[in-house]
Design a protein around this motif. Structure first.
Motif, PDB file in Angstrom:
ATOM      1  N   ILE A  33     -16.396  -5.688   7.622  1.00 37.34           N
ATOM      2  CA  ILE A  33     -16.733  -5.904   6.205  1.00 37.34           C
ATOM      3  C   ILE A  33     -15.793  -6.980   5.646  1.00 37.34           C
ATOM      4  O   ILE A  33     -14.701  -7.173   6.194  1.00 37.34           O
ATOM      5  N   PRO A  34     -16.203  -7.645   4.570  1.00 36.78           N
ATOM      6  CA  PRO A  34     -15.271  -8.612   3.974  1.00 36.78           C
ATOM      7  C   PRO A  34     -14.128  -7.886   3.266  1.00 36.78           C
ATOM      8  O   PRO A  34     -14.346  -6.820   2.671  1.00 36.78           O
ATOM      9  N   VAL A  35     -12.935  -8.428   3.357  1.00 34.29           N
ATOM     10  CA  VAL A  35     -11.784  -7.855   2.648  1.00 34.29           C
ATOM     11  C   VAL A  35     -10.938  -8.974   2.063  1.00 34.29           C
ATOM     12  O   VAL A  35     -11.026 -10.118   2.509  1.00 34.29           O
ATOM     13  N   GLU A  36     -10.144  -8.619   1.059  1.00 34.44           N
ATOM     14  CA  GLU A  36      -9.097  -9.525   0.598  1.00 34.44           C
ATOM     15  C   GLU A  36      -7.773  -8.886   1.004  1.00 34.44           C
ATOM     16  O   GLU A  36      -7.698  -7.664   1.167  1.00 34.44           O
ATOM     17  N   ILE A  37      -6.761  -9.720   1.146  1.00 34.01           N
ATOM     18  CA  ILE A  37      -5.472  -9.217   1.636  1.00 34.01           C
ATOM     19  C   ILE A  37      -4.360  -9.622   0.680  1.00 34.01           C
ATOM     20  O   ILE A  37      -4.333 -10.760   0.195  1.00 34.01           O
ATOM     21  N   ASP A  38      -3.491  -8.667   0.388  1.00 36.86           N
ATOM     22  CA  ASP A  38      -2.323  -8.995  -0.424  1.00 36.86           C
ATOM     23  C   ASP A  38      -1.125  -8.208   0.135  1.00 36.86           C
ATOM     24  O   ASP A  38      -1.302  -7.298   0.945  1.00 36.86           O
ATOM     25  N   PHE A  39       0.049  -8.603  -0.322  1.00 39.67           N
ATOM     26  CA  PHE A  39       1.278  -7.984   0.182  1.00 39.67           C
ATOM     27  C   PHE A  39       2.137  -7.489  -0.970  1.00 39.67           C
ATOM     28  O   PHE A  39       2.194  -8.106  -2.032  1.00 39.67           O
ATOM     29  N   LEU A  40       2.788  -6.374  -0.711  1.00 32.04           N
ATOM     30  CA  LEU A  40       3.693  -5.779  -1.693  1.00 32.04           C
ATOM     31  C   LEU A  40       4.952  -5.399  -0.915  1.00 32.04           C
ATOM     32  O   LEU A  40       4.853  -4.925   0.220  1.00 32.04           O
ATOM     33  N   ALA A  41       6.096  -5.621  -1.520  1.00 31.41           N
ATOM     34  CA  ALA A  41       7.327  -5.163  -0.859  1.00 31.41           C
ATOM     35  C   ALA A  41       8.076  -4.227  -1.787  1.00 31.41           C
ATOM     36  O   ALA A  41       8.271  -4.535  -2.968  1.00 31.41           O
ATOM     37  N   SER A  46      -0.918  -4.704   2.096  1.00 30.77           N
ATOM     38  CA  SER A  46       0.022  -4.409   3.167  1.00 30.77           C
ATOM     39  C   SER A  46       1.419  -4.251   2.569  1.00 30.77           C
ATOM     40  O   SER A  46       1.905  -5.126   1.857  1.00 30.77           O
ATOM     41  N   VAL A  47       2.052  -3.126   2.878  1.00 38.86           N
ATOM     42  CA  VAL A  47       3.401  -2.883   2.362  1.00 38.86           C
ATOM     43  C   VAL A  47       4.399  -3.457   3.369  1.00 38.86           C
ATOM     44  O   VAL A  47       4.490  -3.000   4.509  1.00 38.86           O
ATOM     45  N   LEU A  48       5.107  -4.515   2.931  1.00 43.69           N
ATOM     46  CA  LEU A  48       6.047  -5.215   3.811  1.00 43.69           C
ATOM     47  C   LEU A  48       7.338  -4.427   4.004  1.00 43.69           C
ATOM     48  O   LEU A  48       7.698  -3.643   3.130  1.00 43.69           O
ATOM     49  N   LYS A  49       8.066  -4.676   5.089  1.00 47.10           N
ATOM     50  CA  LYS A  49       7.592  -5.550   6.142  1.00 47.10           C
ATOM     51  C   LYS A  49       6.856  -4.767   7.227  1.00 47.10           C
ATOM     52  O   LYS A  49       6.105  -5.340   8.017  1.00 47.10           O
ATOM     53  N   ASN A  57       9.994  14.423  13.765  1.00 46.30           N
ATOM     54  CA  ASN A  57      11.025  13.785  12.945  1.00 46.30           C
ATOM     55  C   ASN A  57      11.882  12.751  13.680  1.00 46.30           C
ATOM     56  O   ASN A  57      12.944  12.385  13.199  1.00 46.30           O
ATOM     57  N   ASP A  58      11.416  12.276  14.837  1.00 45.20           N
ATOM     58  CA  ASP A  58      12.180  11.263  15.580  1.00 45.20           C
ATOM     59  C   ASP A  58      12.260   9.958  14.795  1.00 45.20           C
ATOM     60  O   ASP A  58      11.373   9.657  14.000  1.00 45.20           O
ATOM     61  N   PHE A  59      13.298   9.173  15.065  1.00 48.23           N
ATOM     62  CA  PHE A  59      13.375   7.841  14.461  1.00 48.23           C
ATOM     63  C   PHE A  59      12.643   6.871  15.376  1.00 48.23           C
ATOM     64  O   PHE A  59      13.040   6.668  16.523  1.00 48.23           O
ATOM     65  N   VAL A  60      11.540   6.305  14.863  1.00 46.58           N
ATOM     66  CA  VAL A  60      10.700   5.463  15.721  1.00 46.58           C
ATOM     67  C   VAL A  60      10.787   3.993  15.322  1.00 46.58           C
ATOM     68  O   VAL A  60      11.014   3.661  14.149  1.00 46.58           O
ATOM     69  N   VAL A  61      10.608   3.141  16.312  1.00 47.75           N
ATOM     70  CA  VAL A  61      10.646   1.683  16.106  1.00 47.75           C
ATOM     71  C   VAL A  61       9.498   1.038  16.874  1.00 47.75           C
ATOM     72  O   VAL A  61       8.850   1.678  17.707  1.00 47.75           O
ATOM     73  N   GLY A  62       9.288  -0.241  16.593  1.00 50.06           N
ATOM     74  CA  GLY A  62       8.274  -1.008  17.311  1.00 50.06           C
ATOM     75  C   GLY A  62       6.990  -1.120  16.522  1.00 50.06           C
ATOM     76  O   GLY A  62       6.786  -0.414  15.528  1.00 50.06           O
ATOM     77  N   TYR A  63       6.137  -2.052  16.952  1.00 54.14           N
ATOM     78  CA  TYR A  63       4.849  -2.277  16.293  1.00 54.14           C
ATOM     79  C   TYR A  63       5.039  -2.451  14.769  1.00 54.14           C
ATOM     80  O   TYR A  63       4.335  -1.882  13.957  1.00 54.14           O
ATOM     81  N   GLY A  64       6.069  -3.207  14.406  1.00 57.15           N
ATOM     82  CA  GLY A  64       6.348  -3.475  12.990  1.00 57.15           C
ATOM     83  C   GLY A  64       7.517  -2.686  12.434  1.00 57.15           C
ATOM     84  O   GLY A  64       8.168  -3.099  11.480  1.00 57.15           O
ATOM     85  N   LEU A  65       7.806  -1.534  13.044  1.00 55.25           N
ATOM     86  CA  LEU A  65       8.880  -0.680  12.506  1.00 55.25           C
ATOM     87  C   LEU A  65      10.235  -1.108  13.058  1.00 55.25           C
ATOM     88  O   LEU A  65      10.360  -1.406  14.255  1.00 55.25           O
TER      89      LEU A  65
END
Ligand code: PRP
Length: 178
Positions: free
Chosen positions: A57-65, A39-42, A149-157
């Motif tokens: 399915i099984p997965v592993e999770i890691d984060f990168l910023a 997952s690319v933070l934030k 090309n709109d500037f969008v926000v919400g749901y993490g953005l």
């Protein structure tokens, strides 16, 4: 906060339905494998949380910023790692999870970075894509929605770290950032 948006592009129901379709494709393609979801933070934290809970399915999770935007609405074009991976991706199937592809420079950089670290395969899963803004050839394997090309926000953005907690994806009113 809702007063700051001019239109809701994707509400909770639409997002949920699309994520369940993406999850079904990922489960089929990675059957009997255990991919590492990066997952690319934030911005992608909510997308990741919903996506992985739809997987069977099984997965592993890691984060990168990485950094590229700062508080601006325009990408600086310069990408650097702010938080590195914890998992060793050598020989692993990796799925990079991004909230949005704009210029595509972040995703390109991260894809190359993961390949350089010896991943067996690198796939990309992106909630929102702005094809008109791409500055390079970008490979998206699992895409939620194309947008203009709109500037969008919400749901993490966010815009300047605000609006990430909106449960939908919406267009930010121009007067907020101009
Ligand atoms: C956003 C987004 C992507 C990148 C996309 O992150 O989450 O990582 O920009 O832009 P690009 O395609 O032009 O490279 P941002 O730097 O705003 O950080 P954030 O996820 O912490 O909000």
């Amino acid at each position: 906060m809702t007063y700051d948006v001019s239109a809701i592009l994707f509400d909770e129901e639409k997002i949920e339905k699309r994520i369940s379709d993406l999850a079904a494709c990922i489960c089929k393609d990675f059957e009997s494998k255990t991919p590492v979801m990066i997952s690319v933070l934030k911005g992608s934290f909510i997308f990741l949380a919903d996506l992985v809970r739809s997987l069977t399915i099984p997965v592993e999770i890691d984060f990168l910023a990485v950094s590229s935007y700062g508080n601006s609405t325009v990408s600086s074009g310069v990408v650097s790692i702010k938080k590195d991976l914890d998992v060793d991706v050598t020989g692993r199937d990796v799925i990079i999870v991004e909230d949005i592809v704009d210029s595509g420079l972040s995703l390109k950089y991260i894809t190359e970075y993961v390949k350089k670290h010896g991943a067996a395969s690198v796939s990309t899963c992106v909630l929102l894509d702005k094809p008109e803004a791409h500055k390079d050839n970008i490979k998206i394997d699992y895409l939620g929605f194309e947008i203009g090309n709109d500037f969008v926000v919400g749901y993490g953005l966010d815009y300047a770290e605000k609006y990430r907690n909106l449960p939908y994806v919406a267009v930010l009113k121009e007067e907020i950032y101009k």
